[in-house]
Structures are given as C-alpha cells and as structure tokens.
Design an enzyme around this catalytic site. Structure first.
Site, short mmCIF file in Angstrom:
data_model
loop_
_atom_site.label_atom_id
_atom_site.label_comp_id
_atom_site.label_asym_id
_atom_site.label_seq_id
_atom_site.Cartn_x
_atom_site.Cartn_y
_atom_site.Cartn_z
CB CYS A 239 -1.74 0.45 -1.75
SG CYS A 239 -3.53 0.16 -1.97
CB CYS B 225 0.19 3.19 -4.88
SG CYS B 225 -0.62 4.26 -5.62
CB CYS C 45 -5.73 3.15 4.99
SG CYS C 45 -6.47 4.20 6.11
CB CYS D 289 -14.41 2.63 4.01
SG CYS D 289 -12.92 2.69 2.78
CD GLU E 9 -11.42 -7.36 1.94
OE1 GLU E 9 -11.44 -8.41 2.66
OE2 GLU E 9 -10.60 -6.90 1.99
CB CYS F 203 -6.19 -0.48 -7.45
SG CYS F 203 -6.07 1.26 -7.87
N1 SAH Z 1 -7.41 4.83 -5.00
C1 SAH Z 1 -7.95 5.94 -4.14
C2 SAH Z 1 -8.80 5.49 -2.93
C3 SAH Z 1 -8.26 4.41 -1.91
S1 SAH Z 1 -8.00 5.43 -0.68
C4 SAH Z 1 -6.53 6.61 -3.35
O1 SAH Z 1 -5.56 5.98 -3.26
O2 SAH Z 1 -6.74 7.57 -3.28
C5 SAH Z 1 -7.13 4.66 0.46
C6 SAH Z 1 -5.96 5.42 1.19
O3 SAH Z 1 -5.18 4.62 1.90
C7 SAH Z 1 -5.34 6.09 0.04
O4 SAH Z 1 -4.73 7.50 0.60
C8 SAH Z 1 -3.86 5.12 0.15
O5 SAH Z 1 -2.97 5.81 -0.52
C9 SAH Z 1 -3.87 4.75 1.73
N2 SAH Z 1 -3.20 3.54 1.71
C10 SAH Z 1 -2.75 2.50 0.84
N3 SAH Z 1 -1.80 1.65 1.33
C11 SAH Z 1 -1.93 2.07 2.77
C12 SAH Z 1 -0.99 1.45 3.79
N4 SAH Z 1 -0.59 0.24 3.65
N5 SAH Z 1 -1.12 1.98 4.93
C13 SAH Z 1 -1.84 3.29 5.07
N6 SAH Z 1 -2.28 3.79 4.20
C14 SAH Z 1 -2.56 3.24 2.93
FE1 SF4 Z 2 -4.83 2.09 -6.17
FE2 SF4 Z 2 -3.93 1.58 -3.73
FE3 SF4 Z 2 -2.82 3.36 -5.28
FE4 SF4 Z 2 -5.37 3.94 -4.54
S1 SF4 Z 2 -3.32 3.69 -3.15
S2 SF4 Z 2 -4.76 4.28 -6.49
S3 SF4 Z 2 -6.16 1.86 -4.17
S4 SF4 Z 2 -2.90 1.12 -5.57
#
Ligand code: SAH
Ligand code: SF4
Length: 379
Positions: free
Chosen positions: A134, A131, A356, A120, A107, A127
């Site tokens: 996420c 996390c 995000c 974006c 996406e 991934c």
């Molecule tokens: N993998 C990279 C790039 C993804 S950026 C990274 O983690 O930095 C996407 C951003 O959204 C990251 O800062 C991530 O931690 C944040 N994010 C992930 N899940 C989210 C959620 N449910 N609500 C708000 N932010 C979230």
């Molecule tokens: Fe991967 Fe989501 Fe963690 Fe970013 S925030 S490293 S996309 S699992």
C-alpha cells in the site's frame, strides 16, 4: 484507540481564525447557539443551511434575521478544506487533493458507475500501518483527521459535482466508503462523529446502508463500530495464513486471523442480506494459489461474506505484481463454487493514481522524487 488518537491528534484551530461550524455535532451546535443567546431552533435552521443546502456564506442564509447572520459572521465560519488540485481520469474518476489548515494534504476520490457513485473518503493523513502493498503506508507523516476534515471531503465533492441540495433520488454521490488514506478504526471518535453528521436525515442524509467502513482488522474497535454506527463493514484480509499475513500486513501480529474472523463472526447487524465484504488484493505468487482460495472458503465458513478480488495496483517503487487475469478468474471460480460471491474489482482512475492503495499526498510524492533525484550516482 485512545493512545493513537492522542499521538496523532489534529492540531487545534488557529486562534485567529473564526471557529468552523462544520464538524460540530448537533448538540455542540445547539450549545454554541445558546452561547449567543439563541434557541435550539436556530441550530436546526443553521444545520439545514450548512448540510442540506451547502451554503458557506451566512449572508445567504435568508431564513435567519439579518442581525443574527451578522452576529454569526463575527464569530464563526463555515469552512471546507482547500482544494489544492482536482483531477479527472479518462474513465471519469475524480480525485481531489485537499490542503488542510496545517499544510498537510489528503486525497478524496469519486468513482462514478452506471448504477451508483461512490465517494472514497480518507480518515488520516498517511497511515501508521505500513502494509507492504500500500502506497499510503509508505507516507511518513501521519495524523488523525478532525471530524470537519472528514465531513469536509463530502462537502467538497458535492460542491464540485454541483449536488446541493442532494436530491432524494438520482444522486451522483450515492455511496460513501471509508477506504481512502488511513485506518479509520485508529481514528474512531472523529470518524464516528463525521459518520453521524453524514447520516443525519436533515443534512447530508446518507443512509447507513450506503456507508462502508474498511478496516485492516483493528479487532478491539470492530464491535463498537457495528453497535454504535451500524455501517457496512469491509475487512482487508489479503492472506489466508498468519504466516503470509504477518509478512504483508504487520497488524496481523497484533490481531491474527482467528481473532479477526471471530470479530467478524460477531459483528453486529450481519446477516445474509448485509454481508461483510472481504477485500483481497491479488499478489502474484504471494496469496493467489488455488490452495489459498480453498483455505479462504474454510476461513469464511459461518460468516455472511462476499469477497472483493482486487488486482494489485502498482505505484512508484512498489515491488509486487498483480496476479495474471487467468489466475484471478480461477481463484474467483473456486469461491463461487462454494457459493461465495467474488467479483473482481475493476481498476478505476489509475492514470491519476486514484486506484485502491495508490493514494499518497502529492507533496510526499514530490519529496520522495526529490530525494531520489539527489541520490549519489553510484547508487
Ligand atoms: N486502512 C483501511 C482503509 C483503506 S481501504 C484498510 O486497509 O482497510 C483501501 C483498500 O485498498 C484496502 O483493502 C487495501 O488493502 C487495498 N489496497 C492497498 N494497497 C493496494 C494496492 N496497491 N492495490 C490494490 N489494493 C490495495
Ligand atoms: Fe493503512 Fe494502506 Fe494498510 Fe489500509 S492498506 S491499513 S491504508 S497501510
């Protein structure tokens, strides 16, 4: 991270398909043209048609001789990922679901704001980093995107927004953030190749000052990213102690806070006019106390930093809650009092799951929904 690149490499192109010119570096394009007996100047002309004009049909490349155009079309193509679905949120945010040649999906999201428009871009299918907050991290299938699949996302967005050639002033897409699906520093080589193509002034022409790469903290790749690409860095911090960060971001066990912040301190090209952005998702009762805010101030000492506070965006099956608005404001105030800029990021496009952390390919969502609807009744 070569072991990652190998384990999750994009598939080779189908042998029956014509070779895609998108994603080749300038040097590779020159080499391909040399293979056809053409001078480097031809590669320069092609580059202009592909990346400045956005043309996909060789026949329309009118500065090239008819004979050369015909020979190009025999061997090559100029391809984008296919658009499976395009959605527009009630707030104007757009999301494209792209179908890749091997059937995988990623996406891409466009977020229009008053003074800018941010695209974006995803770097991987899914991934590996899981996390806990996420959605992308719950997708089981993961592979790296090829340079053409990363650059292709920008080209699809320009197609849809009608932005060929992109004007020097008043563009719709002004900024590019690698904040979509995937961890860009686990796919460094392909991401770097794509960023170099995007930055080329005779092509897509996006300035390095307008490109931000976001990482969850892949410490060994950070220095190289700054030195070779010199793009803005965003770091997903999300906790102020190793204890909490270990629990919500498993990568912290490999590269704990001190290591990560040292790498930030020495990130090339950081100064007051070009700060590192720390992303901090506000999770109720997990990382949002006043003590956390004060600890964060201490952790960031000596780093030209700003903090983006992101209210947690829920997704189907997520078990966190966002902190209350008043708690977020209090957290922001403590940072501001210590002279750290701490805007609260507005949630955009959540009605189309474009905010995000909500990205996950639709086919994965469908598969999960199917699993859930076939669960035995007693569960
Ligand atoms: N993998 C990279 C790039 C993804 S950026 C990274 O983690 O930095 C996407 C951003 O959204 C990251 O800062 C991530 O931690 C944040 N994010 C992930 N899940 C989210 C959620 N449910 N609500 C708000 N932010 C979230
Ligand atoms: Fe991967 Fe989501 Fe963690 Fe970013 S925030 S490293 S996309 S699992």
């Amino acid at each position: 991270m070569n072991h990652h690149a190998e384990a999750f490499a994009p598939p080779q192109e189908d042998r029956d398909e014509k070779r895609n010119l998108v994603g080749l570096t300038r040097d590779q394009l020159v080499a391909e043209m040399a293979g056809l007996g053409e001078k480097p100047f031809r590669a320069k002309q092609l580059w202009h048609w592909i990346y400045h004009r956005g043309v996909t049909d060789f026949a329309a490349m009118t500065t090239l001789s008819k004979d050369f155009r015909a020979r190009l079309a025999e061997t090559f193509a100029v391809r984008r990922p296919a658009v499976g679905e395009a959605q527009v949120s009630r707030d104007g945010t757009r999301k494209w679901l792209l179908r890749l040649a091997d059937g995988n999906e990623v996406e891409t999201v466009y977020i229009p704001e008053e003074d800018r428009g941010t695209l974006c871009v995803s770097s991987q299918v899914g991934c590996t980093l899981t996390c806990k907050f996420c959605h992308t991290g719950t997708q089981r299938l993961v592979r790296n995107l090829a340079p053409a699949e990363i650059v292709g996302q920008i080209m699809v967005a320009r197609d849809d927004l009608g932005e060929w050639p992109a004007p020097a002033e008043g563009r719709q897409i002004t900024n590019i953030v690698l904040m979509g699906m995937g961890e860009p520093l686990y796919n460094y080589d392909n991401v770097a190749a794509a960023i170099k193509i995007a930055m080329d002034p005779e092509g897509l022409s996006v300035s390095k000052r307008k490109i931000t790469l976001s990482t969850s903290g892949v410490v060994p790749e950070m220095e190289r990213c700054g030195r070779e690409l010199d793009v803005n860095l965003a770091v997903s911090l999300h906790a102020t102690s190793d204890d909490v960060r270990d629990r919500i971001m498993p990568i912290n066990k490999k590269y704990p806070l001190k290591m990560l912040l040292d790498a930030c301190r020495s990130y090339p090209g950081t100064h007051n006019a070009r700060r590192i952005t720390f992303e901090y998702v506000m999770l109720k009762g997990v990382n949002d106390s006043e003590e956390d805010a004060r600890r964060l101030v201490k952790l960031l000492k000596g780093i030209p930093a700003k903090v983006n506070l992101i209210p947690f965006n829920p997704w189907p099956g997520s078990f966190f809650e966002s902190s209350e608005p008043a708690v977020i404001t209090r957290f922001a105030d403590i940072l501001s009092a210590a002279h750290i800029s701490a805007p609260v990021r507005a949630t955009r496009g959540d009605d189309i799951l474009a905010a995000c952390g909500q990205l996950k390919s639709a086919s994965e969502r469908r598969k999960k929904a199917e699993r859930e609807t076939t669960l035995p009744a007693q569960l």
